[in-house]
Write an enzyme that holds these catalytic residues in place. Structure first.
Site, PDB file in Angstrom:
ATOM      1  N   TYR A   1     -38.202  38.259 -19.664  1.00  0.00           N
ATOM      2  CA  TYR A   1     -38.077  39.243 -18.572  1.00  0.00           C
ATOM      3  C   TYR A   1     -39.444  39.575 -17.981  1.00  0.00           C
ATOM      4  CZ  TYR A   1     -33.409  39.456 -20.490  1.00  0.00           C
ATOM      5  OH  TYR A   1     -32.172  39.098 -20.944  1.00  0.00           O
TER       6      TYR A   1
ATOM      7  N   TYR B   1     -21.421  30.940 -14.678  1.00  0.00           N
ATOM      8  CA  TYR B   1     -22.526  31.805 -15.120  1.00  0.00           C
ATOM      9  C   TYR B   1     -22.033  32.876 -16.103  1.00  0.00           C
ATOM     10  CZ  TYR B   1     -26.255  35.191 -15.222  1.00  0.00           C
ATOM     11  OH  TYR B   1     -27.218  36.065 -15.675  1.00  0.00           O
TER      12      TYR B   1
ATOM     13  N   LYS C   1     -29.598  30.307 -20.565  1.00  0.00           N
ATOM     14  CA  LYS C   1     -30.262  29.704 -19.401  1.00  0.00           C
ATOM     15  C   LYS C   1     -31.144  28.514 -19.785  1.00  0.00           C
ATOM     16  CE  LYS C   1     -30.007  34.072 -16.878  1.00  0.00           C
ATOM     17  NZ  LYS C   1     -30.673  35.337 -16.549  1.00  0.00           N
TER      18      LYS C   1
ATOM     19  N   SER D   1     -28.786  35.674 -21.832  1.00  0.00           N
ATOM     20  CA  SER D   1     -29.718  34.869 -21.026  1.00  0.00           C
ATOM     21  C   SER D   1     -30.363  33.711 -21.787  1.00  0.00           C
ATOM     22  CB  SER D   1     -30.818  35.753 -20.448  1.00  0.00           C
ATOM     23  OG  SER D   1     -30.389  36.282 -19.220  1.00  0.00           O
TER      24      SER D   1
ATOM     25  N   VAL E   1     -30.057  39.916 -23.388  1.00  0.00           N
ATOM     26  CA  VAL E   1     -29.759  41.337 -23.601  1.00  0.00           C
ATOM     27  C   VAL E   1     -28.820  41.581 -24.786  1.00  0.00           C
ATOM     28  CG1 VAL E   1     -30.219  42.042 -21.216  1.00  0.00           C
ATOM     29  CG2 VAL E   1     -27.893  41.387 -21.886  1.00  0.00           C
TER      30      VAL E   1
HETATM   31  N1  GLU Z   1     -25.171  38.904 -18.429  1.00  0.00           N
HETATM   32  C1  GLU Z   1     -26.110  39.826 -17.852  1.00  0.00           C
HETATM   33  C2  GLU Z   1     -26.370  39.547 -16.400  1.00  0.00           C
HETATM   34  O1  GLU Z   1     -26.315  38.442 -15.943  1.00  0.00           O
HETATM   35  C3  GLU Z   1     -27.420  39.863 -18.593  1.00  0.00           C
HETATM   36  C4  GLU Z   1     -27.991  38.557 -19.000  1.00  0.00           C
HETATM   37  C5  GLU Z   1     -29.304  38.688 -19.756  1.00  0.00           C
HETATM   38  O2  GLU Z   1     -30.338  38.934 -19.115  1.00  0.00           O
HETATM   39  O3  GLU Z   1     -29.330  38.499 -20.983  1.00  0.00           O
HETATM   40  O4  GLU Z   1     -26.635  40.459 -15.660  1.00  0.00           O
END
Ligand code: GLU
Length: 304
Positions: free
Chosen positions: A240, A188, A66, A63, A258
């Site tokens: 998060y 993605y 992002k 993530s 993650v």
């Molecule tokens: N690749 C996973 C997802 O999209 C986790 C991404 C993350 O939150 O680091 O569900």
């Protein structure tokens, strides 16, 4: 402040946590990463960089990607983006379908999965080859020309990404996804599968500590107002469902993934990236969070 000394002392303060976190296990490539891995790199605006442990080993940035897709999209469409994505913390799981339903297909922020999918949709509309453009953006920002997607991780993300598929279809049903659902998901899944080291990520985020100017490029990659917004989103939505706790303990804008990585910046001073695969119950690196808390406590500096 002697940052080299601080970095050498740091692992002893957090190593008890390495085995206490939970390693992401939804795909084999992440589940295999040894729990004892730990690296950290801090790049300062004066040009010095300080590292410790497995700082040069690449890991799945997940993530954290992002931040970079959002930066690219903001540069391409400007404020039009905010008609399709909000900028409030979600207070819900990062892949909540329920929240997207009661907010009628407008994701709370660009760092939850639904928001990141809308950002991918923008890149898909604006760029001929968005996967390549995103990868090249990371290469430019980090100065490493061989940064790439981990093909095994990308494939596994696609094979297990049922909830992301549901989110994308739901967005499409609410007319907030304009391209082919599978094409957006492919972008993605690939952005989650980018692999970078702590040192590469710290360099790639240094412009966020420098009002948009990447020191090694000596040019602005973002405007100062754009940087303000990205840092604000990292502070309020980047870790998060534990952003309050993270701000309370660490006090820096940050984005976690993650894979166990966390990127953080202290504007005007430094960018830092830490990696330790064991996660706390919110999905943030357990030892990584503790390391950043140690950093801001010892230096006595945070954004507050
Ligand atoms: N690749 C996973 C997802 O999209 C986790 C991404 C993350 O939150 O680091 O569900």
């Amino acid at each position: 402040m002697d940052f080299d000394k601080l970095m050498q002392e740091l692992p002893a303060h957090v190593q008890d946590l390495f085995e206490r976190g939970r390693i992401a296990s939804y795909i084999p490539a992440l589940a295999r990463v040894p729990a004892h891995k730990f690296g950290m790199t801090l790049c300062r605006l004066d040009g010095s960089s300080h590292r410790v442990g497995d700082s040069e080993e690449r890991f799945s940035i997940q993530s954290i990607s992002k931040v970079f897709s959002l930066s690219l999209a903001m540069g391409l469409v400007g404020d039009a983006l905010w008609r399709r994505v909000g900028r409030e913390p979600s207070g819900n799981r990062f892949n909540s379908l329920v929240q997207l339903e009661y907010e009628r297909g407008i994701p709370r922020n660009p760092f939850i999965n639904a928001g990141a999918l809308v950002v991918c949709d923008v890149l898909q509309s604006q760029l001929g080859d968005p996967k390549r453009a995103l990868r090249d953006y990371l290469r430019l920002l980090s100065g490493s020309q061989d940064i790439d997607f981990d093909a095994e991780v990308a494939r596994s993300e696609a094979e297990t990404g049922f909830i992301n598929r549901a989110l994308a279809n739901f967005l499409k049903g609410h007319d907030n996804l304009h391209n082919d659902v599978d094409a957006v998901l492919d972008l993605y899944f690939h952005q989650c599968a980018l692999a970078l080291s702590c040192s590469e990520l710290a360099r790639a985020t240094l412009h966020l500590a420098n009002r948009g100017v990447a020191p090694h490029l000596q040019e602005a990659v973002l405007t100062a107002p754009q940087v303000k917004r990205i840092n604000a989103l990292m502070l309020t939505c980047g870790t998060y469902d534990a952003v309050g706790e993270f701000a309370f303990r660490v006090g820096l804008p940050a984005k976690s993934g993650v894979g166990g990585g966390i990127c953080a910046v202290l504007p005007g001073e430094y960018a830092v990236t830490v990696w330790s695969p064991g996660l706390d119950p919110s999905g943030n690196s357990l030892a990584g969070g503790a390391a950043l808390e140690f950093l801001t406590a010892v230096t006595g500096k945070s954004v507050f």
